[in-house]
Design an enzyme around this catalytic site. Structure first.
Site, PDB file in Angstrom:
ATOM      1  N   SER A   7      26.621  39.849  36.378  1.00 30.64           N
ATOM      2  CA  SER A   7      28.141  41.550  37.480  1.00 30.64           C
ATOM      3  C   SER A   7      28.856  40.882  36.830  1.00 30.64           C
ATOM      4  O   SER A   7      29.805  39.678  37.253  1.00 30.64           O
ATOM      5  CB  SER A   7      27.426  40.962  39.074  1.00 30.64           C
ATOM      6  OG  SER A   7      28.697  41.656  39.632  1.00 30.64           O
ATOM      7  N   MET A  36      32.521  50.134  43.232  1.00 35.66           N
ATOM      8  CA  MET A  36      33.171  50.411  44.458  1.00 35.66           C
ATOM      9  C   MET A  36      34.420  51.596  44.672  1.00 35.66           C
ATOM     10  O   MET A  36      35.623  51.362  43.692  1.00 35.66           O
ATOM     11  CB  MET A  36      33.437  48.986  44.786  1.00 35.66           C
ATOM     12  CG  MET A  36      32.460  47.559  44.266  1.00 35.66           C
ATOM     13  SD  MET A  36      33.333  46.657  45.514  1.00 35.66           S
ATOM     14  CE  MET A  36      31.464  45.200  44.471  1.00 35.66           C
ATOM     15  N   GLY A 144      30.959  36.868  45.360  1.00 32.88           N
ATOM     16  CA  GLY A 144      30.865  35.576  45.784  1.00 32.88           C
ATOM     17  C   GLY A 144      30.179  35.663  47.480  1.00 32.88           C
ATOM     18  O   GLY A 144      30.914  34.357  48.301  1.00 32.88           O
TER      19      GLY A 144
HETATM   20  C1  DX5 Z   1      28.105  42.751  45.495  1.00 33.49           C
HETATM   21  C2  DX5 Z   1      27.802  43.216  44.555  1.00 33.49           C
HETATM   22  C3  DX5 Z   1      27.266  42.085  42.915  1.00 33.49           C
HETATM   23  C4  DX5 Z   1      28.047  40.922  43.295  1.00 33.49           C
HETATM   24  C5  DX5 Z   1      27.474  39.565  43.684  1.00 33.49           C
HETATM   25  O1  DX5 Z   1      28.964  43.763  46.679  1.00 33.49           O
HETATM   26  O2  DX5 Z   1      26.757  44.742  44.481  1.00 33.49           O
HETATM   27  O3  DX5 Z   1      26.609  42.865  42.167  1.00 33.49           O
HETATM   28  O4  DX5 Z   1      29.148  41.545  41.906  1.00 33.49           O
HETATM   29  O5  DX5 Z   1      28.590  38.745  43.388  1.00 33.49           O
HETATM   30  P1  DX5 Z   1      27.939  37.809  44.090  1.00 33.49           P
HETATM   31  O6  DX5 Z   1      26.430  36.833  42.622  1.00 33.49           O
HETATM   32  O7  DX5 Z   1      28.950  36.370  43.224  1.00 33.49           O
HETATM   33  O8  DX5 Z   1      27.007  37.706  44.876  1.00 33.49           O
END
Ligand code: DX5
Ligand code: ZN
Length: 215
Positions: A7, A36, A144
């Site tokens: 991501s 977002m 995170g």
């Molecule tokens: C959260 C996103 C995820 C995010 C995951 O709303 O949809 O794709 O980037 O990040 P990690 O792997 O850090 O949880």
């Protein structure tokens, strides 16, 4: 086969081109792009412009995760920008069925993303129509965060439904993925793992090793 989807939310934006080329060369299958809108989720990230720019530097599958409301009116621009998969949250649009139809009509793969507070039973009616289900193991909005273990049962349930009904959808897990949580998700039937901070939280020379540790 397990597919890895870094991501870019946690990548260095000043160095985005190299961040994506690094994971591309490390052998990942998907590039996960979190969109977002500050409305469906309390954070703002990118628009379709980022998809268009990334399209010019990688041939990997661009896996676009829309955390926006409404959804329908933005679909065309993301597909024209070069998205290969578009996932959205069905509760974020008044007519999710129309969104699915439009994405398919424009020759793009379609996914349904399941917010931690949405149940599998609420999305059952879409499962025979779609290419991928995204099980959120954090509350969407930020990278995170800590993996929510309570969501694991949805993976097993989706896998069971998939096999019983002989459906084709992929099962992607998004949020809090690291070596340990990846193992659990794979055991329950996940085949695509999104990872943001686990990969991009380290330096570039670690990426390949970290990606391999998830497989
Ligand atoms: C959260 C996103 C995820 C995010 C995951 O709303 O949809 O794709 O980037 O990040 P990690 O792997 O850090 O949880
Ligand atoms: Zn995501």
């Amino acid at each position: 086969m397990i597919k890895i989807a870094p991501s870019i939310l946690s990548a260095s934006l000043l160095d985005l081109k190299n961040e994506v080329i690094s994971v591309d060369q490390a052998g990942v299958e998907y590039i996960h792009i979190d969109i977002m809108d500050g409305h469906y989720v309390p954070n703002i990230t990118f628009g379709s412009n980022i998809v268009k720019q990334l399209r010019s530097i990688t041939k990997k599958t661009l896996d676009v995760h829309l955390m926006i409301s409404p959804v329908y009116k933005f679909i065309e621009e993301f597909i024209h920008a070069g998205a290969d998969i578009i996932s959205f949250h069905p509760e974020a649009d008044p007519e999710p069925g129309k969104v699915i139809n439009l994405i398919q009509k424009l020759n793009c793969k379609v996914g349904i993303a399941i917010h931690p507070k949405v149940q599998v039973v609420d999305v059952l009616k879409y499962l025979h129509l779609i290419d991928i289900v995204v099980v959120m193991t954090v509350v969407p909005g930020f990278g995170g965060q800590k993996f929510i273990y309570d969501q694991i049962k949805k993976i097993a349930l989706l896998n069971e439904i998939k096999h019983n009904k002989k459906l084709m959808f992929e099962i992607e897990i998004d949020g809090g993925i690291n070596k340990e949580t990846a193992k659990i998700c794979k055991e329950k039937g996940a085949n695509v793992l999104v990872a943001g901070s686990y990969i991009y939280g380290s330096s570039k020379n670690e990426y390949k090793k970290l990606i391999e540790s998830l497989r």
